[in-house]
Every structure is written in C-alpha cells, then in structure tokens.
Design a protein around this motif. Sequence first.
Motif, PDB file in Angstrom:
ATOM      1  N   GLY A 206      11.078   6.321   3.599  1.00 34.72           N
ATOM      2  CA  GLY A 206      11.104   4.868   3.564  1.00 34.72           C
ATOM      3  C   GLY A 206      10.568   4.247   4.843  1.00 34.72           C
ATOM      4  O   GLY A 206       9.811   3.260   4.797  1.00 34.72           O
ATOM      5  N   ILE A 207      10.931   4.822   5.997  1.00 37.73           N
ATOM      6  CA  ILE A 207      10.453   4.310   7.288  1.00 37.73           C
ATOM      7  C   ILE A 207       8.941   4.444   7.397  1.00 37.73           C
ATOM      8  O   ILE A 207       8.245   3.530   7.868  1.00 37.73           O
ATOM      9  CB  ILE A 207      11.145   5.055   8.446  1.00 37.73           C
ATOM     10  N   LEU A 208       8.414   5.594   6.952  1.00 37.67           N
ATOM     11  CA  LEU A 208       6.962   5.796   7.011  1.00 37.67           C
ATOM     12  C   LEU A 208       6.220   4.786   6.143  1.00 37.67           C
ATOM     13  O   LEU A 208       5.148   4.298   6.531  1.00 37.67           O
ATOM     14  CB  LEU A 208       6.622   7.225   6.565  1.00 37.67           C
ATOM     15  N   VAL A 209       6.793   4.477   4.980  1.00 38.13           N
ATOM     16  CA  VAL A 209       6.175   3.468   4.108  1.00 38.13           C
ATOM     17  C   VAL A 209       6.112   2.120   4.819  1.00 38.13           C
ATOM     18  O   VAL A 209       5.088   1.427   4.796  1.00 38.13           O
ATOM     19  CB  VAL A 209       6.952   3.339   2.782  1.00 38.13           C
ATOM     20  N   VAL A 210       7.228   1.745   5.494  1.00 36.56           N
ATOM     21  CA  VAL A 210       7.274   0.469   6.217  1.00 36.56           C
ATOM     22  C   VAL A 210       6.277   0.469   7.373  1.00 36.56           C
ATOM     23  O   VAL A 210       5.549  -0.513   7.589  1.00 36.56           O
ATOM     24  CB  VAL A 210       8.699   0.202   6.742  1.00 36.56           C
ATOM     25  N   VAL A 211       6.220   1.591   8.108  1.00 37.42           N
ATOM     26  CA  VAL A 211       5.317   1.685   9.255  1.00 37.42           C
ATOM     27  C   VAL A 211       3.865   1.558   8.810  1.00 37.42           C
ATOM     28  O   VAL A 211       3.073   0.801   9.413  1.00 37.42           O
ATOM     29  CB  VAL A 211       5.533   3.021   9.995  1.00 37.42           C
ATOM     30  N   PHE A 212       3.501   2.297   7.760  1.00 43.15           N
ATOM     31  CA  PHE A 212       2.125   2.213   7.265  1.00 43.15           C
ATOM     32  C   PHE A 212       1.812   0.818   6.732  1.00 43.15           C
ATOM     33  O   PHE A 212       0.686   0.340   6.850  1.00 43.15           O
ATOM     34  CB  PHE A 212       1.889   3.257   6.173  1.00 43.15           C
ATOM     35  N   SER A 213       2.812   0.172   6.162  1.00 41.06           N
ATOM     36  CA  SER A 213       2.610  -1.190   5.666  1.00 41.06           C
ATOM     37  C   SER A 213       2.342  -2.153   6.817  1.00 41.06           C
ATOM     38  O   SER A 213       1.578  -3.112   6.679  1.00 41.06           O
ATOM     39  CB  SER A 213       3.835  -1.661   4.879  1.00 41.06           C
ATOM     40  N   GLU A 214       2.997  -1.893   7.978  1.00 36.19           N
ATOM     41  CA  GLU A 214       2.775  -2.743   9.143  1.00 36.19           C
ATOM     42  C   GLU A 214       1.420  -2.468   9.779  1.00 36.19           C
ATOM     43  O   GLU A 214       0.722  -3.379  10.226  1.00 36.19           O
ATOM     44  CB  GLU A 214       3.892  -2.519  10.180  1.00 36.19           C
ATOM     45  N   ILE A 215       1.058  -1.181   9.840  1.00 31.62           N
ATOM     46  CA  ILE A 215      -0.233  -0.818  10.439  1.00 31.62           C
ATOM     47  C   ILE A 215      -1.385  -1.361   9.600  1.00 31.62           C
ATOM     48  O   ILE A 215      -2.358  -1.928  10.115  1.00 31.62           O
ATOM     49  CB  ILE A 215      -0.344   0.715  10.585  1.00 31.62           C
ATOM     50  N   LEU A 216      -1.275  -1.135   8.297  1.00 27.72           N
ATOM     51  CA  LEU A 216      -2.283  -1.648   7.372  1.00 27.72           C
ATOM     52  C   LEU A 216      -1.687  -2.863   6.667  1.00 27.72           C
ATOM     53  O   LEU A 216      -0.943  -2.735   5.710  1.00 27.72           O
ATOM     54  CB  LEU A 216      -2.656  -0.567   6.349  1.00 27.72           C
ATOM     55  N   SER A 217      -1.968  -4.026   7.181  1.00 33.60           N
ATOM     56  CA  SER A 217      -1.392  -5.242   6.616  1.00 33.60           C
ATOM     57  C   SER A 217      -1.866  -5.454   5.188  1.00 33.60           C
ATOM     58  O   SER A 217      -2.914  -4.944   4.772  1.00 33.60           O
ATOM     59  CB  SER A 217      -1.774  -6.457   7.462  1.00 33.60           C
ATOM     60  N   LYS A 218      -1.089  -6.214   4.438  1.00 34.04           N
ATOM     61  CA  LYS A 218      -1.427  -6.475   3.043  1.00 34.04           C
ATOM     62  C   LYS A 218      -2.789  -7.145   2.933  1.00 34.04           C
ATOM     63  O   LYS A 218      -3.556  -6.872   2.021  1.00 34.04           O
ATOM     64  CB  LYS A 218      -0.351  -7.359   2.408  1.00 34.04           C
ATOM     65  N   GLN A 219      -3.112  -8.029   3.900  1.00 34.56           N
ATOM     66  CA  GLN A 219      -4.398  -8.711   3.850  1.00 34.56           C
ATOM     67  C   GLN A 219      -5.550  -7.724   3.980  1.00 34.56           C
ATOM     68  O   GLN A 219      -6.565  -7.829   3.280  1.00 34.56           O
ATOM     69  CB  GLN A 219      -4.491  -9.769   4.962  1.00 34.56           C
ATOM     70  N   ASP A 220      -5.392  -6.747   4.896  1.00 34.93           N
ATOM     71  CA  ASP A 220      -6.436  -5.738   5.076  1.00 34.93           C
ATOM     72  C   ASP A 220      -6.602  -4.892   3.823  1.00 34.93           C
ATOM     73  O   ASP A 220      -7.723  -4.562   3.427  1.00 34.93           O
ATOM     74  CB  ASP A 220      -6.106  -4.839   6.275  1.00 34.93           C
ATOM     75  N   ILE A 221      -5.469  -4.520   3.198  1.00 35.21           N
ATOM     76  CA  ILE A 221      -5.520  -3.704   1.987  1.00 35.21           C
ATOM     77  C   ILE A 221      -6.187  -4.480   0.861  1.00 35.21           C
ATOM     78  O   ILE A 221      -7.054  -3.963   0.156  1.00 35.21           O
ATOM     79  CB  ILE A 221      -4.102  -3.268   1.573  1.00 35.21           C
ATOM     80  N   ASP A 222      -5.783  -5.762   0.705  1.00 31.60           N
ATOM     81  CA  ASP A 222      -6.383  -6.590  -0.345  1.00 31.60           C
ATOM     82  C   ASP A 222      -7.872  -6.765  -0.128  1.00 31.60           C
ATOM     83  O   ASP A 222      -8.664  -6.726  -1.080  1.00 31.60           O
ATOM     84  CB  ASP A 222      -5.700  -7.963  -0.391  1.00 31.60           C
ATOM     85  N   LEU A 223      -8.271  -6.959   1.137  1.00 31.98           N
ATOM     86  CA  LEU A 223      -9.694  -7.125   1.440  1.00 31.98           C
ATOM     87  C   LEU A 223     -10.476  -5.864   1.100  1.00 31.98           C
ATOM     88  O   LEU A 223     -11.576  -5.920   0.539  1.00 31.98           O
ATOM     89  CB  LEU A 223      -9.872  -7.473   2.927  1.00 31.98           C
ATOM     90  N   PHE A 224      -9.873  -4.706   1.417  1.00 32.33           N
ATOM     91  CA  PHE A 224     -10.539  -3.432   1.117  1.00 32.33           C
ATOM     92  C   PHE A 224     -10.675  -3.232  -0.389  1.00 32.33           C
ATOM     93  O   PHE A 224     -11.734  -2.855  -0.881  1.00 32.33           O
ATOM     94  CB  PHE A 224      -9.750  -2.284   1.738  1.00 32.33           C
ATOM     95  N   LEU A 225      -9.584  -3.504  -1.116  1.00 35.68           N
ATOM     96  CA  LEU A 225      -9.614  -3.309  -2.558  1.00 35.68           C
ATOM     97  C   LEU A 225     -10.557  -4.290  -3.254  1.00 35.68           C
ATOM     98  O   LEU A 225     -11.170  -3.963  -4.266  1.00 35.68           O
ATOM     99  CB  LEU A 225      -8.203  -3.441  -3.136  1.00 35.68           C
ATOM    100  N   GLU A 226     -10.681  -5.505  -2.697  1.00 33.90           N
ATOM    101  CA  GLU A 226     -11.573  -6.487  -3.303  1.00 33.90           C
ATOM    102  C   GLU A 226     -13.028  -6.060  -3.208  1.00 33.90           C
ATOM    103  O   GLU A 226     -13.870  -6.497  -4.005  1.00 33.90           O
ATOM    104  CB  GLU A 226     -11.390  -7.840  -2.616  1.00 33.90           C
ATOM    105  N   GLN A 227     -13.333  -5.220  -2.233  1.00 32.04           N
ATOM    106  CA  GLN A 227     -14.709  -4.738  -2.077  1.00 32.04           C
ATOM    107  C   GLN A 227     -15.064  -3.662  -3.097  1.00 32.04           C
ATOM    108  O   GLN A 227     -16.227  -3.315  -3.259  1.00 32.04           O
ATOM    109  CB  GLN A 227     -14.915  -4.191  -0.653  1.00 32.04           C
ATOM    110  N   ILE A 228     -14.053  -3.148  -3.781  1.00 36.18           N
ATOM    111  CA  ILE A 228     -14.279  -2.150  -4.827  1.00 36.18           C
ATOM    112  C   ILE A 228     -14.511  -2.895  -6.131  1.00 36.18           C
ATOM    113  O   ILE A 228     -13.778  -3.823  -6.479  1.00 36.18           O
ATOM    114  CB  ILE A 228     -13.075  -1.198  -4.945  1.00 36.18           C
ATOM    115  N   SER A 229     -15.519  -2.480  -6.868  1.00 37.63           N
ATOM    116  CA  SER A 229     -16.053  -3.298  -7.956  1.00 37.63           C
ATOM    117  C   SER A 229     -15.130  -3.505  -9.144  1.00 37.63           C
ATOM    118  O   SER A 229     -15.258  -4.475  -9.862  1.00 37.63           O
ATOM    119  CB  SER A 229     -17.374  -2.695  -8.454  1.00 37.63           C
ATOM    120  N   SER A 230     -14.183  -2.609  -9.416  1.00 34.94           N
ATOM    121  CA  SER A 230     -13.362  -2.750 -10.606  1.00 34.94           C
ATOM    122  C   SER A 230     -11.926  -2.324 -10.344  1.00 34.94           C
ATOM    123  O   SER A 230     -11.634  -1.616  -9.374  1.00 34.94           O
ATOM    124  CB  SER A 230     -13.939  -1.910 -11.761  1.00 34.94           C
TER     125      SER A 230
END
Length: 268
Positions: A206-230
């Motif tokens: 659980g801690i690792l999930v939280v840490v990775f979520s902080e390192i990779l912010s939701k905005q960064d993840i959403d931006l990365f996924l939006e660049q994928i076509s489908s």
Amino acid sequence: MLGKCIKNEFVNRSGLVGMISAGVMLFAVIVLGLDKLYNVVGTTAFAVFVKLVDVMFALAMFAVIVMVVLLPCLDFRNRFFKDQGYLTHTLPVKTSTLIGARLICDLVMIAWMVAVYGLAVCVATGNFEVFSDFVGFVQQFLSMSGMIVDRSLIVLDGVLALLMMWLGVMCNIWTINAAYAFGHAFTKGKRIWSVVFFALIQMIYGILVVVFSEILSKQDIDLFLEQISSTAKQYLVVLMTVTIIEVVGIAVLAVATTLTCKHKLNLE
C-alpha cells in the motif's frame, strides 16, 4: 541439480493438481450433460435443479482459485518448516536451488490450472469459441461507443490481463511463503510473527502504491495516456506496467525467502 529438484517438485505436487483438474473437468461435463438433458425434459423442477448445479459449479470454480493459492503454500510449510523440513534442509542442495525449483513449479502449475479452467468453461457452456465470442462482444461494444479497435489489440489486452492475473496469483503465493519464512526466523511465536509479517508486507504494498502515485502525479499519468491513440492501447500500457511490477515483486519475495531460510531457519 536444479533439474532434479524441479522433477522432485512435480513428482510431489502433480498428483493433487491432477485430481483437482480431473474433478473440475468432470463437473464441467456434468453441467453440460444436465443442460442438454434439460432440453429434452424441460420441466420447471428440473430447470431449478440445473440452475442449482450451475451455481454449485460457479462456486466450485471459485474454490479452485482459492486452492490454487493455498495448496502451494501448505506444501511449502510442510516441506520447509515441519517434519519434512529436516530432510529438505539436509539435502546437499543450495537453498536458492530449492526455492528456484518451487518457483518454476508454481509457474507451471498455475499455468496448467488456468488452461484447465478455460477448458472447463468451454466444456460447461458447450461452446469452444466462448472466448472468441467475448472478444467480438467487446469489439462491438467499443464500436457502439465510437471507438474502432482492432481485434488483435483486444486479444493482446486479454492475454496480458491473463498474464497479470497469473503473476498476481504468484505474488499472493510468495507473499504468504515469505511471511511464513520471516515468522520462522524467530524461535518463539513463529506463526504469530508470520501473520504480523504478512500484514506488514501488505502495508508495504500500500505504501509503495502511494509513493508511486506521488512520484507520478495523476496529471502526468493522464497526459501520458492521452498521447496513446486508443483506450485499448492505454489498457495495454497499464497491463504491461503492472505485469513488470509483479515480476519484480515475485523476484524480491523469492530472494528474501531464500535468504531467510538459509540464515534464519527455525523448524516447527
């Protein structure tokens, strides 16, 4: 020596897995036979009986999943920490070789049960194209939502999802194995300590999930996924990421278990 240890693992564990597999397939045949018989009989009472058997089959399939996780852990406990442990640890074999053989056997056994599980579903439904039909359904559903996705990409997503679940079962097995080994590094209260370490490992997850979520912010993840076509490709990336994390987790747990059994071994 690793080859002999792997052979020994399969000799000790294949019998029980074979019985479970045969039981699952026999139950699937019974379900299919009753469904065919219902088409002939067609009474309300028989229909209720058939539905009851179908529910029992579904519960049995769930029980098989639980057994696939628990049985390797029970075997690990018996052969590494109970009476059989004295023989296991006096063999002229490295602990890493013993653990490696178990790891390989676990991978194969789970893969076998996944195959049996899929075949049982096909037999019980009387449709050996059930998974192909499901892919077609997903493709049609996505097209209705305005997304045109290639069938091969959906299949690849499905394969990766199965791989992720397969490795997820391995993670659960080796989380229990590692926690049991850590607990038996103590001379007293071994089983209590095993439960404590299992809870601690879950907390670390659980801690690792939280840490990775902080390192990779939701905005960064959403931006990365939006660049994928489908959407299908987005799922592909997510599934690949989770699969890689699971592989690393299994490796860490196996190494930790090996080191504990080698340096801090206390049998029951």
